[in-house]
Design a protein around this motif. Structure first.
Motif, PDB file in Angstrom:
ATOM      1  N   LEU A   1    -126.674  37.677 -43.646  1.00  0.00           N
ATOM      2  CA  LEU A   1    -127.185  37.834 -45.007  1.00  0.00           C
ATOM      3  C   LEU A   1    -128.538  38.529 -44.994  1.00  0.00           C
ATOM      4  O   LEU A   1    -128.799  39.461 -45.759  1.00  0.00           O
ATOM      5  CB  LEU A   1    -127.304  36.445 -45.639  1.00  0.00           C
ATOM      6  CG  LEU A   1    -127.246  36.294 -47.153  1.00  0.00           C
ATOM      7  CD1 LEU A   1    -126.130  37.130 -47.741  1.00  0.00           C
ATOM      8  CD2 LEU A   1    -127.065  34.836 -47.517  1.00  0.00           C
TER       9      LEU A   1
ATOM     10  N   THR B   1    -129.812  47.043 -46.608  1.00  0.00           N
ATOM     11  CA  THR B   1    -129.780  47.588 -47.964  1.00  0.00           C
ATOM     12  C   THR B   1    -131.171  48.052 -48.381  1.00  0.00           C
ATOM     13  O   THR B   1    -131.340  49.148 -48.937  1.00  0.00           O
ATOM     14  CB  THR B   1    -129.281  46.521 -48.948  1.00  0.00           C
ATOM     15  OG1 THR B   1    -128.005  46.053 -48.520  1.00  0.00           O
ATOM     16  CG2 THR B   1    -129.138  47.111 -50.343  1.00  0.00           C
TER      17      THR B   1
ATOM     18  N   GLU C   1    -132.004  51.215 -46.624  1.00  0.00           N
ATOM     19  CA  GLU C   1    -131.288  52.338 -47.203  1.00  0.00           C
ATOM     20  C   GLU C   1    -131.962  52.801 -48.492  1.00  0.00           C
ATOM     21  O   GLU C   1    -132.044  53.986 -48.784  1.00  0.00           O
ATOM     22  CB  GLU C   1    -129.830  51.946 -47.477  1.00  0.00           C
ATOM     23  CG  GLU C   1    -128.999  51.869 -46.195  1.00  0.00           C
ATOM     24  CD  GLU C   1    -127.698  51.099 -46.354  1.00  0.00           C
ATOM     25  OE1 GLU C   1    -127.527  50.406 -47.371  1.00  0.00           O
ATOM     26  OE2 GLU C   1    -126.848  51.184 -45.446  1.00  0.00           O
ATOM     27  N   ARG C   2    -132.461  51.842 -49.264  1.00  0.00           N
ATOM     28  CA  ARG C   2    -133.159  52.217 -50.495  1.00  0.00           C
ATOM     29  C   ARG C   2    -134.497  52.861 -50.181  1.00  0.00           C
ATOM     30  O   ARG C   2    -134.896  53.830 -50.820  1.00  0.00           O
ATOM     31  CB  ARG C   2    -133.380  50.986 -51.364  1.00  0.00           C
ATOM     32  CG  ARG C   2    -132.133  50.569 -52.088  1.00  0.00           C
ATOM     33  CD  ARG C   2    -132.397  49.409 -53.017  1.00  0.00           C
ATOM     34  NE  ARG C   2    -131.149  48.961 -53.611  1.00  0.00           N
ATOM     35  CZ  ARG C   2    -130.966  47.775 -54.185  1.00  0.00           C
ATOM     36  NH1 ARG C   2    -131.962  46.933 -54.237  1.00  0.00           N
ATOM     37  NH2 ARG C   2    -129.802  47.457 -54.690  1.00  0.00           N
TER      38      ARG C   2
ATOM     39  N   ARG D   1    -141.823  48.860 -55.682  1.00  0.00           N
ATOM     40  CA  ARG D   1    -140.844  48.021 -56.381  1.00  0.00           C
ATOM     41  C   ARG D   1    -139.795  47.500 -55.413  1.00  0.00           C
ATOM     42  O   ARG D   1    -139.421  46.327 -55.445  1.00  0.00           O
ATOM     43  CB  ARG D   1    -140.156  48.830 -57.495  1.00  0.00           C
ATOM     44  CG  ARG D   1    -140.780  48.591 -58.862  1.00  0.00           C
ATOM     45  CD  ARG D   1    -139.749  48.820 -59.966  1.00  0.00           C
ATOM     46  NE  ARG D   1    -138.388  48.678 -59.503  1.00  0.00           N
ATOM     47  CZ  ARG D   1    -137.412  49.550 -59.753  1.00  0.00           C
ATOM     48  NH1 ARG D   1    -137.669  50.635 -60.447  1.00  0.00           N
ATOM     49  NH2 ARG D   1    -136.198  49.334 -59.297  1.00  0.00           N
TER      50      ARG D   1
ATOM     51  N   GLU E   1    -141.342  44.845 -53.229  1.00  0.00           N
ATOM     52  CA  GLU E   1    -141.532  43.605 -53.998  1.00  0.00           C
ATOM     53  C   GLU E   1    -140.201  42.855 -54.119  1.00  0.00           C
ATOM     54  O   GLU E   1    -140.116  41.644 -53.908  1.00  0.00           O
ATOM     55  CB  GLU E   1    -142.080  43.953 -55.392  1.00  0.00           C
ATOM     56  CG  GLU E   1    -142.238  42.775 -56.333  1.00  0.00           C
ATOM     57  CD  GLU E   1    -143.096  41.659 -55.735  1.00  0.00           C
ATOM     58  OE1 GLU E   1    -144.006  41.981 -54.954  1.00  0.00           O
ATOM     59  OE2 GLU E   1    -142.825  40.476 -56.039  1.00  0.00           O
ATOM     60  N   ALA E   2    -139.135  43.598 -54.429  1.00  0.00           N
ATOM     61  CA  ALA E   2    -137.811  42.980 -54.557  1.00  0.00           C
ATOM     62  C   ALA E   2    -137.386  42.362 -53.225  1.00  0.00           C
ATOM     63  O   ALA E   2    -136.845  41.253 -53.190  1.00  0.00           O
ATOM     64  CB  ALA E   2    -136.803  44.022 -55.013  1.00  0.00           C
TER      65      ALA E   2
ATOM     66  N   THR F   1    -139.093  39.043 -52.708  1.00  0.00           N
ATOM     67  CA  THR F   1    -138.464  37.993 -53.523  1.00  0.00           C
ATOM     68  C   THR F   1    -137.132  37.576 -52.927  1.00  0.00           C
ATOM     69  O   THR F   1    -136.806  36.388 -52.859  1.00  0.00           O
ATOM     70  CB  THR F   1    -138.272  38.490 -54.959  1.00  0.00           C
ATOM     71  OG1 THR F   1    -139.520  38.975 -55.450  1.00  0.00           O
ATOM     72  CG2 THR F   1    -137.783  37.369 -55.853  1.00  0.00           C
ATOM     73  N   GLN F   2    -136.357  38.565 -52.492  1.00  0.00           N
ATOM     74  CA  GLN F   2    -135.048  38.241 -51.911  1.00  0.00           C
ATOM     75  C   GLN F   2    -135.189  37.364 -50.680  1.00  0.00           C
ATOM     76  O   GLN F   2    -134.489  36.367 -50.527  1.00  0.00           O
ATOM     77  CB  GLN F   2    -134.300  39.530 -51.554  1.00  0.00           C
ATOM     78  CG  GLN F   2    -133.824  40.296 -52.771  1.00  0.00           C
ATOM     79  CD  GLN F   2    -132.952  41.471 -52.400  1.00  0.00           C
ATOM     80  OE1 GLN F   2    -132.934  41.905 -51.248  1.00  0.00           O
ATOM     81  NE2 GLN F   2    -132.236  41.996 -53.376  1.00  0.00           N
TER      82      GLN F   2
ATOM     83  N   ARG G   1    -137.602  35.404 -49.972  1.00  0.00           N
ATOM     84  CA  ARG G   1    -138.057  34.092 -50.411  1.00  0.00           C
ATOM     85  C   ARG G   1    -136.862  33.271 -50.889  1.00  0.00           C
ATOM     86  O   ARG G   1    -136.696  32.115 -50.520  1.00  0.00           O
ATOM     87  CB  ARG G   1    -139.091  34.249 -51.520  1.00  0.00           C
ATOM     88  CG  ARG G   1    -140.407  33.544 -51.206  1.00  0.00           C
ATOM     89  CD  ARG G   1    -141.437  33.778 -52.276  1.00  0.00           C
ATOM     90  NE  ARG G   1    -142.170  35.012 -52.054  1.00  0.00           N
ATOM     91  CZ  ARG G   1    -142.461  35.909 -53.002  1.00  0.00           C
ATOM     92  NH1 ARG G   1    -142.030  35.738 -54.231  1.00  0.00           N
ATOM     93  NH2 ARG G   1    -143.131  36.991 -52.685  1.00  0.00           N
ATOM     94  N   MET G   2    -136.029  33.894 -51.711  1.00  0.00           N
ATOM     95  CA  MET G   2    -134.851  33.191 -52.219  1.00  0.00           C
ATOM     96  C   MET G   2    -133.966  32.727 -51.065  1.00  0.00           C
ATOM     97  O   MET G   2    -133.487  31.594 -51.041  1.00  0.00           O
ATOM     98  CB  MET G   2    -134.032  34.104 -53.141  1.00  0.00           C
ATOM     99  CG  MET G   2    -134.670  34.361 -54.498  1.00  0.00           C
ATOM    100  SD  MET G   2    -133.666  35.500 -55.493  1.00  0.00           S
ATOM    101  CE  MET G   2    -134.679  35.640 -56.975  1.00  0.00           C
ATOM    102  N   LEU G   3    -133.756  33.596 -50.120  1.00  0.00           N
ATOM    103  CA  LEU G   3    -132.898  33.260 -48.983  1.00  0.00           C
ATOM    104  C   LEU G   3    -133.462  32.103 -48.176  1.00  0.00           C
ATOM    105  O   LEU G   3    -132.749  31.173 -47.811  1.00  0.00           O
ATOM    106  CB  LEU G   3    -132.730  34.480 -48.075  1.00  0.00           C
ATOM    107  CG  LEU G   3    -131.759  35.533 -48.583  1.00  0.00           C
ATOM    108  CD1 LEU G   3    -131.783  36.762 -47.694  1.00  0.00           C
ATOM    109  CD2 LEU G   3    -130.361  34.941 -48.613  1.00  0.00           C
TER     110      LEU G   3
ATOM    111  N   ILE H   1    -135.622  29.808 -49.116  1.00  0.00           N
ATOM    112  CA  ILE H   1    -135.575  28.563 -49.892  1.00  0.00           C
ATOM    113  C   ILE H   1    -134.180  27.964 -49.840  1.00  0.00           C
ATOM    114  O   ILE H   1    -134.006  26.764 -49.620  1.00  0.00           O
ATOM    115  CB  ILE H   1    -135.985  28.829 -51.353  1.00  0.00           C
ATOM    116  CG1 ILE H   1    -137.484  29.080 -51.418  1.00  0.00           C
ATOM    117  CG2 ILE H   1    -135.617  27.636 -52.218  1.00  0.00           C
ATOM    118  CD1 ILE H   1    -137.960  29.367 -52.817  1.00  0.00           C
TER     119      ILE H   1
END
Lengths: 207, 207
Positions: free
Chosen positions: B160, B167, B170-171, B184, B187-188, B191-192, B194-196, B198
């Motif tokens: 994951l 990804t 690639e961006r 941007r 930053e995303a 956050t991703q 962090r979410m993972l 958590i």
DNA sequence: CGTGACAGTGCACACATGTGCACTCACGTA
DNA sequence: TACGTGAGTGCACATGTGTGCACTGTCACG
């Protein structure tokens, strides 16, 4: 029982699209020659121009088609999720596996052309995927418990989910239907989704 | 101050690799002709064979190189994470951005050829990425709090994270260095992650 | 019935492509 | 200093490529 004229034209057009899909299956659009396609279809090369001005335009038509089946996947996911919230994850992955199986060529095409295709094709795919992410974000917003999320965070979570889905789809494309490999990929996808959604539930407490 | 013979050969080989990297930057290996490469390098087409038996072999050499810089990225990540557990996320993303900037061509190459390249190249990349996932999994196992995880779950979480990283890479490849777009994306990514992480922390309570 | 639109043909051309072969000529070694 | 090795050359060939142009025959409509 002869064919109408526009029917016949449509059929040839379809044949060209299918031939291009089949021929690019183990390469890319950019490595595809107009003559190969024509030969596969069984028409003379110059007749190709009656249907598309160039291979790239053919590619754009294929992107359109493939994005249609991507949107259909999203619709199916939404439907499956609506039925029973408890089985969202298992249901979603089942839908994903089934759709990728049924539209193998389209998902393979998207995976390949996303970064390697002609510029116009790449741009069209990127737009389509971004749209899918936004769509998913508004869906997520209707789920219970997400009301404390910022719009931006929802979008980011969507991107994470769509990204995982796309990666899973790309893996599924290379696996035999019904193979143990396919099952392993599906199982991994279920676990990943579970991890993501658990993370999502704890998220609000953080900010 | 003339050049030694093997030096000169090495230089030409490098020039071929660089030319291929540059020329395939907005297409694919499979759409790359031996003659184009030779012209770019400034040698006659047949001289190409002194260095590589075919374009695909050239591709495999490039995969090797690119995977090297991928491994270097992992090493850097590990180093950054070891320094201060509190800033793992910000540090990791910073490293990612920096590395992608510095080795733009290699990451772009991997992104493109992963699904669109010749079969051998695709296989080599898949192997490399899987290896990276495994490597990350053993790293994660050394983090506090993961001792109750199954090996399989660790591997899945790695997939994951690596998926999100790929990804993101690639961006990043398509974004200007220092642009708001790049910020941007970074930053995303933060956050991703962090979410993972958590989600990962709550995971043990579930199984 | 006549006629025009138009999918598909056949031929032609100017390139680009991969690769074989005999070559040159500078370097490093004996 | 003589010589073999090997990177790079030059030419040739068969084959694949995109596309222009004049054509044929058939379906659908006036």
């Amino acid at each position: 029982m002869t064919e109408s004229r526009v029917e016949r034209k449509g059929r040839t057009r379809r044949a060209i699209l299918d031939a291009a899909l089949a021929l690019s299956d183990d390469t890319t659009l950019v490595a595809l020659s107009l003559r190969q396609v024509a030969k596969e279809v069984g028409i003379v090369p110059t007749a190709f121009y009656r249907h598309f001005p160039s291979i790239e335009d053919l590619g754009l038509a294929l992107v359109e088609e493939s994005l249609d089946t991507l949107r259909a996947l999203l619709r199916e996911l939404r439907r499956a999720a609506g039925e029973d919230a408890g089985t969202i994850i298992d249901g979603s992955v089942a839908v994903l596996v089934e759709q990728v199986r049924g539209h193998h060529a389209h998902f393979g095409f998207l995976a390949r052309e996303r970064f390697a295709g002609p510029a116009g094709v790449r741009a069209a795919i990127a737009r389509g995927i971004e749209l899918a992410e936004r769509e998913l974000a508004t869906d997520l917003a209707h789920l219970p418990g997400t009301d404390v999320w910022s719009e931006r965070d929802l979008q980011i979570l969507s991107a994470l989910i769509v990204g995982a889905m796309v990666t899973t789809a790309e893996r599924l494309v290379t696996a035999e239907p019904g193979s143990p490999e396919e099952h392993r990929i599906a199982e991994a996808a279920r676990t990943q989704l579970r991890m993501l959604l658990i993370g999502a539930q704890s998220w609000k407490s953080r900010d």
